[in-house]
Every structure is written in structure tokens, then in C-alpha cells.
Design a protein around this motif. Sequence first.
Motif, PDB file in Angstrom:
ATOM      1  N   ALA A  49       0.852  -1.192   0.000  1.00 56.38           N
ATOM      2  CA  ALA A  49       0.000   0.000   0.000  1.00 56.38           C
ATOM      3  C   ALA A  49       0.884   1.236   0.000  1.00 56.38           C
ATOM      4  O   ALA A  49       2.031   1.195   0.446  1.00 56.38           O
ATOM      5  N   THR A  50       0.330   2.303  -0.502  1.00 61.41           N
ATOM      6  CA  THR A  50       1.034   3.579  -0.512  1.00 61.41           C
ATOM      7  C   THR A  50       0.075   4.671  -0.048  1.00 61.41           C
ATOM      8  O   THR A  50      -1.091   4.670  -0.417  1.00 61.41           O
ATOM      9  N   THR A  51       0.578   5.546   0.783  1.00 61.92           N
ATOM     10  CA  THR A  51      -0.195   6.697   1.233  1.00 61.92           C
ATOM     11  C   THR A  51       0.414   7.938   0.601  1.00 61.92           C
ATOM     12  O   THR A  51       1.622   8.160   0.715  1.00 61.92           O
ATOM     13  N   SER A  92      -8.880   4.008   1.125  1.00 68.17           N
ATOM     14  CA  SER A  92      -9.366   4.947   2.141  1.00 68.17           C
ATOM     15  C   SER A  92     -10.003   6.134   1.441  1.00 68.17           C
ATOM     16  O   SER A  92      -9.796   6.344   0.246  1.00 68.17           O
ATOM     17  N   GLU A  98      -4.916  13.562   2.076  1.00 67.16           N
ATOM     18  CA  GLU A  98      -4.172  12.306   2.172  1.00 67.16           C
ATOM     19  C   GLU A  98      -5.096  11.144   1.831  1.00 67.16           C
ATOM     20  O   GLU A  98      -6.266  11.140   2.199  1.00 67.16           O
ATOM     21  N   THR A 100      -4.889   6.596   1.022  1.00 65.16           N
ATOM     22  CA  THR A 100      -4.113   5.367   0.904  1.00 65.16           C
ATOM     23  C   THR A 100      -4.678   4.529  -0.238  1.00 65.16           C
ATOM     24  O   THR A 100      -5.892   4.399  -0.390  1.00 65.16           O
TER      25      THR A 100
END
Length: 108
Positions: A49-51, A92, A98, A100
Motif C-alpha cells: 500500500a502507498t499513502t 481509504s 491524504e 491510501t
Amino acid sequence: MFNKYFLFSYITLIIFALSACASVKLTHGGEKARLLSSGEVANCQKRGATTVRVKPTLMTIPRQPTVVAKELQILARNSSVNMGGDTVTPISKIDNGEQTFAVYRCVP
């Protein structure tokens, strides 16, 4: 001489015009990555995963939600390449600039 109302209106217009411009660009690798829904990645290998983050405001003025969302998608696609992925899907909601994304490898 400009009155205060005109000056305020002019500055506000400039800020909104600038906030509408996407300042985030796809990298060469990011161009090859795609954004899919969670239902479309069932046969893909999850890579992690990347945020990603962008500024949700410009000088205290909220940026357009569609512009923020688009920039977050671009950043996620760019980031997926570093993780060996070719696909991202949001996991998200956007919160204060922001979001994810799950990163997948779908193309063998």
C-alpha cells in the motif's frame, strides 16, 4: 486606484485559477499504471500500500476536491512503480489531502 473589494476579488480569482491547475505530473512509469476499483483486482497480486499527500488548501482556501483527488491518483500511480505494481485502487477516503491506495501487479 483599486478599491479593497476589487483587489480582494482579483486575488481570490487568481488563487482559484491556480488551484484548478494540476501541479502533479505522471512519471513515465506512472503512465503505465492504472487506477481500478477493488472489484477489478481479484486476480492480481497485492504488492502493498502507498499513502500519498497533497495540500488540500491554497493559502487557507480549500482546493477543489476533484483536483485534489486527481492529484492523489497520479501520485499513487507514480508510487506504484517503485513497489513493482502496475495498478492502484483506493482503500481509504481522502482526509485532509491524504489517501491510501493498495498497489497490485495485474499484468504478468
